[in-house]
Structure formats: C-alpha cells, structure tokens
Design an enzyme around this catalytic site. Structure first.
Site, mmCIF file in Angstrom:
data_model
loop_
_atom_site.group_PDB
_atom_site.id
_atom_site.type_symbol
_atom_site.label_atom_id
_atom_site.label_comp_id
_atom_site.label_asym_id
_atom_site.label_seq_id
_atom_site.Cartn_x
_atom_site.Cartn_y
_atom_site.Cartn_z
ATOM 1 N N LYS A 1 -85.659 -62.606 33.537
ATOM 2 C CA LYS A 1 -86.298 -63.882 33.211
ATOM 3 C C LYS A 1 -87.668 -63.910 33.882
ATOM 4 C CE LYS A 1 -84.934 -68.669 32.365
ATOM 5 N NZ LYS A 1 -84.745 -68.652 30.912
ATOM 6 N N GLU B 1 -82.879 -62.582 20.265
ATOM 7 C CA GLU B 1 -82.712 -63.937 20.812
ATOM 8 C C GLU B 1 -83.968 -64.721 20.462
ATOM 9 O OE1 GLU B 1 -83.098 -64.008 25.170
ATOM 10 O OE2 GLU B 1 -83.959 -62.006 25.045
HETATM 11 C C1 LIG Z 1 -84.020 -68.886 29.785
HETATM 12 C C2 LIG Z 1 -83.864 -68.014 28.592
HETATM 13 C C3 LIG Z 1 -82.705 -68.021 27.802
HETATM 14 C C4 LIG Z 1 -81.576 -69.011 28.004
HETATM 15 O O1 LIG Z 1 -80.918 -68.860 29.221
HETATM 16 P P1 LIG Z 1 -80.092 -70.063 29.878
HETATM 17 O O2 LIG Z 1 -79.649 -69.505 31.178
HETATM 18 O O3 LIG Z 1 -78.947 -70.367 28.983
HETATM 19 O O4 LIG Z 1 -81.021 -71.221 30.002
HETATM 20 C C5 LIG Z 1 -82.608 -67.088 26.778
HETATM 21 N N1 LIG Z 1 -83.612 -66.236 26.521
HETATM 22 C C6 LIG Z 1 -84.760 -66.227 27.227
HETATM 23 C C7 LIG Z 1 -85.826 -65.262 26.876
HETATM 24 C C8 LIG Z 1 -84.917 -67.126 28.288
HETATM 25 O O5 LIG Z 1 -86.052 -67.123 28.988
#
Ligand SMILES: *Cc1c(COP(=O)(O)O)cnc(C)c1O
Length: 276
Positions: free
Chosen positions: A141, A173
């Site tokens: 992330k 995603e």
């Molecule tokens: C934050 C994020 C998510 C979702 O993650 P959660 O933990 O469910 O909030 C999915 N993909 C990306 C690229 C993200 O930055």
C-alpha cells in the site's frame, strides 16, 4: 487535531521540514488506513500486519514495535477523540541529506473524519471504468495513486466511481478497492498481484460461511457473463457494481448476493465492536 510524528502528538500547525522529506521529494512512502467505530480501531491486527508487511517489502523499518504501535494508535484515537472515522498511518523514507538516500524513517498518523456515501450507491450500485494498468508493487500500500488521480476527469465523464485495473488479460483490482464477481453463487476474486485489502479478507471470511469462494486469476472476458460484481474497501465496505465500461453486469441491478454480503459485513463489523 493532533498529528502523530515519531511518537509525539503535535499540533496540526507544527512545522515539518518538507524540503528534506523523501515522501515529498521522491514519493517514498507506504501507508495504512484503519476504520474507527466507537473509538475502537476495527480489525487493528490486520492493519498492523499489513503496515509491517508493506514496510518490509519496500525496505523501510517501522520505528516502533508492534505492541507500541497498537498503544500509539489507541492513544492517538483517544487524544483526537475519534468517535467514528479513520486513522491514517504513513511511514516515509524519512529525512534525506542528499535528496535521494533514506537515513531514518518518519512515521505519521493523522485523523480522518467519517465518510458518508450517498445511500444510492448501495441500493442502485455503481459503475467502473476499465483501465489497462499495473500497479508498481501490487502487494504494497504505497501512497502513489498518480495513475488514478490523473484520470479523475475521465472517470467523472464516464459516471464511474473507480478504475478497474487489468493487465495481461487479467482483472486485478480498482485503484483503491478490491474487485469481486459472483457467478452461479460462487464468489470469485483475483489472487495475484493485488493489494490484499483487509475488507477483502474479512469479506472472504464471512462469505465462506455461506458461499463457495474462489481466489484465482480472473480473466477480463469473465466479467461479461458474471451474475454480479462488487468492490470492497475500508471506507466503502461493499459497493455493488452494476456497470463496467458502459456494459451491464448481470441484470444491471444490485444482485441478491451483493446485498446479502453487504448486510453480513455490516453485522460482522457490529459484532467486532461488541467483542472489543
Ligand atoms: C487500500 C486499497 C485497497 C482496499 O484495501 P482495504 O484494506 O480493504 O481498505 C485495495 N486496493 C488498493 C490499491 C488499495 O490502495
């Protein structure tokens, strides 16, 4: 409002030297984003696991140990009086002497207020826009959302809420959420080269109690004959998806499985608060 900075709680007006901060100069930062309800950080262990994992994958060191991090988060929530909202934790490359080489990480936390989406997203569903793109380090992330942010106008024009990333013929995603399809009552989500969302994890746990679940590659063509689709994230929980690139998914209406899982997720969150 207090900003957490390397163990201290600073007034939000505090000066921090951005001219030496690697996150600002070179985009070297990872973060996490945890929901807070009734001052309780939701699924905190999962978010801490992911923060430590993101850090280690990009070679950054979290400056406190896990026990201390949990304490710091809890203290931060109470000092900021976050009844319902979010806690954003950012770990950066830190200050740099030569504008490139990291020396010592900086860790920040900032409070984020409650985000309330229009109820129609849950009852009417949302649209996505396909985008051929591969995130640089998919499992981490990072704070880099350049691709999605430069396409905001495109997204708005299409009336879509998110880009749906695909590469090598596979759906991955969205820019900030995970993606699922439902086919013949089976819940299917991509297994590889994605950011493993905490909401995704909790949803799979809940879904497995009622449905068959497949974590595997999803090919782009599969969305054409999916019965339903939905996206998940910490802020959204679950948005039903009724259209992708202008094409209807299934009936083009919010499907029963999406509705059921949204309700189960909301109950799961309530149960977590009760138990913690
Ligand atoms: C934050 C994020 C998510 C979702 O993650 P959660 O933990 O469910 O909030 C999915 N993909 C990306 C690229 C993200 O930055």
């Amino acid at each position: 409002m207090y900003i957490y900075f390397n163990g201290d709680l600073l007034n939000e007006q505090a000066n921090l030297p951005i001219t030496k901060e690697l996150s600002f100069l070179r985009g070297v930062a990872i973060f996490d984003f945890c929901g807070v309800r009734n001052k309780i950080p939701l699924f905190l262990d999962d978010y801490m696991d992911r923060l430590f994992n993101s850090a280690s994958q990009v070679g950054l060191k979290v400056p406190v140990n896990r026990t201390q991090l949990g304490r710091d988060i809890s203290n931060f929530i109470h000092r900021n009086n976050i009844e319902n909202g979010y806690c954003k934790i950012i770990l950066t490359g830190g200050y740099t002497e030569d504008g490139f080489r990291p020396r010592k990480e900086n860790m920040y936390m900032m409070p984020v207020g409650e985000i309330n989406y229009d109820q129609s997203v849950y009852t009417q569903g949302v649209s996505l826009l396909l985008d051929e793109f591969k995130r640089e380090i998919p499992e981490v992330k990072t704070t880099n959302y350049l691709n999605a942010i430069r396409k905001i106008d495109q997204l708005d024009k299409a009336g879509a809420v998110e880009l749906l990333y695909h590469d090598s013929g596979q759906i991955r995603e969205c820019s900030r959420c995970n993606f699922f399809i439902v086919k013949d009552q089976v819940i299917i989500t991509q297994s590889q080269e994605i950011l493993k969302g905490i909401t995704r994890k909790q949803l799979l746990y809940i879904a497995r109690k009622t449905y068959d679940v497949e974590e595997r590659p999803i090919f782009v063509e599969e969305i054409n004959d999916a019965d339903e689709a939905f996206i998940t994230s910490t802020t959204k929980v679950l948005f039903p998806v009724v259209q992708i690139d202008g094409r209807k998914i299934g009936s083009g209406k919010v499907g029963p499985v999406s509705k059921d899982l949204l309700q189960k997720m909301n109950n799961h969150i309530k149960d977590y608060i009760k138990d913690n």
